[in-house]
Scaffold this motif. Structure first.
Motif, PDB file in Angstrom:
ATOM      1  N   PRO A  57       0.897  -1.068  -0.030  1.00  0.00           N
ATOM      2  CA  PRO A  57      -0.414  -0.046   0.244  1.00  0.00           C
ATOM      3  C   PRO A  57       0.975   1.574  -0.042  1.00  0.00           C
ATOM      4  N   GLY A  58       0.549   1.931  -0.531  1.00  0.00           N
ATOM      5  CA  GLY A  58       1.102   3.670  -0.500  1.00  0.00           C
ATOM      6  C   GLY A  58      -0.440   4.480  -0.653  1.00  0.00           C
ATOM      7  N   PRO A  59      -0.077   6.191  -1.029  1.00  0.00           N
ATOM      8  CA  PRO A  59      -0.514   6.945  -0.619  1.00  0.00           C
ATOM      9  C   PRO A  59      -1.279   7.492  -2.255  1.00  0.00           C
ATOM     10  N   LEU A  60      -2.441   7.652  -2.264  1.00  0.00           N
ATOM     11  CA  LEU A  60      -2.989   8.479  -4.251  1.00  0.00           C
ATOM     12  C   LEU A  60      -3.681  10.094  -3.338  1.00  0.00           C
ATOM     13  N   ASN A  61      -2.487  11.214  -4.216  1.00  0.00           N
ATOM     14  CA  ASN A  61      -3.415  11.577  -3.554  1.00  0.00           C
ATOM     15  C   ASN A  61      -3.954  12.595  -4.221  1.00  0.00           C
ATOM     16  N   PHE A  62      -5.060  12.273  -4.353  1.00  0.00           N
ATOM     17  CA  PHE A  62      -6.158  13.077  -5.679  1.00  0.00           C
ATOM     18  C   PHE A  62      -6.192  14.443  -6.029  1.00  0.00           C
ATOM     19  N   ASP A  63      -6.137  15.450  -5.778  1.00  0.00           N
ATOM     20  CA  ASP A  63      -5.177  16.747  -6.356  1.00  0.00           C
ATOM     21  C   ASP A  63      -4.186  15.786  -7.005  1.00  0.00           C
ATOM     22  N   LYS A  64      -2.772  15.658  -7.059  1.00  0.00           N
ATOM     23  CA  LYS A  64      -2.430  15.473  -7.732  1.00  0.00           C
ATOM     24  C   LYS A  64      -2.629  14.672  -8.751  1.00  0.00           C
ATOM     25  N   GLU A  65      -3.793  13.151  -8.894  1.00  0.00           N
ATOM     26  CA  GLU A  65      -3.524  12.122  -9.686  1.00  0.00           C
ATOM     27  C   GLU A  65      -5.014  12.502 -10.738  1.00  0.00           C
ATOM     28  N   PHE A  66      -6.281  13.458  -9.818  1.00  0.00           N
ATOM     29  CA  PHE A  66      -7.324  13.378 -10.622  1.00  0.00           C
ATOM     30  C   PHE A  66      -7.295  14.998 -10.374  1.00  0.00           C
ATOM     31  N   GLY A  67      -6.734  15.585 -10.318  1.00  0.00           N
ATOM     32  CA  GLY A  67      -7.256  17.238 -10.472  1.00  0.00           C
ATOM     33  C   GLY A  67      -7.907  17.771 -11.916  1.00  0.00           C
ATOM     34  N   ASP A  68      -7.151  17.110 -12.825  1.00  0.00           N
ATOM     35  CA  ASP A  68      -7.820  18.017 -13.548  1.00  0.00           C
ATOM     36  C   ASP A  68      -8.600  16.918 -14.540  1.00  0.00           C
ATOM     37  N   LYS A  69      -9.355  15.598 -13.975  1.00  0.00           N
ATOM     38  CA  LYS A  69     -10.218  14.730 -14.653  1.00  0.00           C
ATOM     39  C   LYS A  69     -11.194  14.987 -13.915  1.00  0.00           C
ATOM     40  N   THR A  70     -12.251  14.482 -15.381  1.00  0.00           N
ATOM     41  CA  THR A  70     -13.497  13.891 -14.253  1.00  0.00           C
ATOM     42  C   THR A  70     -13.479  12.514 -13.247  1.00  0.00           C
ATOM     43  N   VAL A  71     -14.034  11.989 -12.613  1.00  0.00           N
ATOM     44  CA  VAL A  71     -13.976  11.472 -11.595  1.00  0.00           C
ATOM     45  C   VAL A  71     -15.271  10.644 -10.487  1.00  0.00           C
ATOM     46  N   VAL A  72     -15.702   9.657 -10.635  1.00  0.00           N
ATOM     47  CA  VAL A  72     -16.984   9.186 -10.427  1.00  0.00           C
ATOM     48  C   VAL A  72     -16.000   8.466  -9.061  1.00  0.00           C
ATOM     49  N   ILE A  73     -16.543   8.887  -7.386  1.00  0.00           N
ATOM     50  CA  ILE A  73     -16.623   8.062  -6.446  1.00  0.00           C
ATOM     51  C   ILE A  73     -17.668   7.623  -6.066  1.00  0.00           C
ATOM     52  N   VAL A  74     -17.433   6.002  -5.615  1.00  0.00           N
ATOM     53  CA  VAL A  74     -18.356   5.391  -5.031  1.00  0.00           C
ATOM     54  C   VAL A  74     -17.863   4.968  -3.783  1.00  0.00           C
ATOM     55  N   SER A  75     -18.370   5.352  -2.637  1.00  0.00           N
ATOM     56  CA  SER A  75     -18.215   5.091  -1.578  1.00  0.00           C
ATOM     57  C   SER A  75     -19.353   4.373  -0.474  1.00  0.00           C
ATOM     58  N   ILE A  76     -18.575   2.982   0.308  1.00  0.00           N
ATOM     59  CA  ILE A  76     -19.274   2.109   0.581  1.00  0.00           C
ATOM     60  C   ILE A  76     -19.783   2.089   2.016  1.00  0.00           C
ATOM     61  N   PRO A  77     -20.272   1.429   2.746  1.00  0.00           N
ATOM     62  CA  PRO A  77     -19.898   0.823   4.030  1.00  0.00           C
ATOM     63  C   PRO A  77     -18.700  -0.176   4.557  1.00  0.00           C
ATOM     64  N   GLY A  78     -18.669  -1.022   3.383  1.00  0.00           N
ATOM     65  CA  GLY A  78     -17.680  -1.913   3.388  1.00  0.00           C
ATOM     66  C   GLY A  78     -17.749  -2.928   2.585  1.00  0.00           C
ATOM     67  N   ALA A  79     -16.664  -3.483   1.625  1.00  0.00           N
ATOM     68  CA  ALA A  79     -15.848  -4.205   1.148  1.00  0.00           C
ATOM     69  C   ALA A  79     -17.004  -5.836   2.077  1.00  0.00           C
ATOM     70  N   PHE A  80     -16.825  -6.558   0.282  1.00  0.00           N
ATOM     71  CA  PHE A  80     -17.850  -7.908   0.810  1.00  0.00           C
ATOM     72  C   PHE A  80     -18.815  -8.222   1.689  1.00  0.00           C
ATOM     73  N   THR A  81     -18.898  -6.699   1.828  1.00  0.00           N
ATOM     74  CA  THR A  81     -20.594  -6.287   2.397  1.00  0.00           C
ATOM     75  C   THR A  81     -22.096  -6.965   1.427  1.00  0.00           C
ATOM     76  N   PRO A  82     -23.538  -7.846   1.484  1.00  0.00           N
ATOM     77  CA  PRO A  82     -23.839  -7.849   0.601  1.00  0.00           C
ATOM     78  C   PRO A  82     -24.985  -6.645  -0.179  1.00  0.00           C
ATOM     79  N   THR A  83     -24.955  -5.967   0.224  1.00  0.00           N
ATOM     80  CA  THR A  83     -25.164  -4.974  -0.814  1.00  0.00           C
ATOM     81  C   THR A  83     -24.087  -4.118  -1.600  1.00  0.00           C
ATOM     82  N   CYS A  84     -23.304  -3.499  -0.595  1.00  0.00           N
ATOM     83  CA  CYS A  84     -21.977  -3.519  -1.898  1.00  0.00           C
ATOM     84  C   CYS A  84     -21.803  -4.443  -3.080  1.00  0.00           C
TER      85      CYS A  84
END
Length: 170
Positions: free
Chosen positions: A32-59
């Motif tokens: 694992p390492g850091p992923l800086n949003f501004d540096k990687e995606f600041g000039d892009k169009t990004v869809v972020i989907v937040s989930i309460p937990g991986a491997f949970t039924p709805t997610c």
């Protein structure tokens, strides 16, 4: 709480295990390492989907799969990157990506450490003891650092953060 047309929080860093062919097996951990949003995606169009937990039924069954199944449609609408976000540790998020057969370099399964971003946005979920504070279920569209869509689920359903809702907002 964040609103449409607000700037995405500056300095946001996720923790992420990049996909490599050497770590493609679900039993391989990666580093694992850091992923800086501004540096990687600041000039892009990004869809972020937040989930309460991986491997949970709805997610696992209903929330994430439609986005992955429709990546080409998202890209055709100008989406440069798709991020799945949870408070799970980066190894769990990496395994979640592998189980979902993700090997696309425009897809990121990332950790929101201590749900910091979600707290900042006002979108956390307090679950019963043993589960604790989690990222809420929400979706964002961020274009060149500006939030253009917010779909924060009002309850336990899957409506405003669904693929259909995000697709319609693009």
């Amino acid at each position: 709480m964040v609103a449409v047309n607000d700037k995405f929080p500056a300095g946001t860093e996720f923790v992420y295990v990049p996909f490599t062919p050497e770590s493609a097996d679900v039993k391989a951990c990666g580093i694992p390492g850091p992923l800086n949003f501004d540096k990687e995606f600041g000039d892009k169009t990004v869809v972020i989907v937040s989930i309460p937990g991986a491997f949970t039924p709805t997610c696992m069954e209903n929330h994430v799969p439609p986005f992955l199944e429709n990546l080409s449609a998202l890209k055709a609408k100008g989406v440069d990157a798709f991020i799945v976000l949870a408070a799970n540790d980066p190894f769990v998020m990496s395994a979640f990506a592998k189980v979902n057969k993700v090997a696309d370099d425009s897809v990121y399964f990332v950790t929101d450490p201590d749900a910091a971003l979600s707290k900042n946005l006002g979108f956390t979920l307090q679950l019963p003891p043993g589960f604790g504070l989690r990222t809420g279920r929400y979706a964002l569209i961020v274009k060149k650092g500006v939030i253009t869509y917010i779909g924060n689920e009002p309850g336990s359903g899957l409506t405003v953060s669904s693929y259909e809702a995000v697709d319609a907002a693009l």
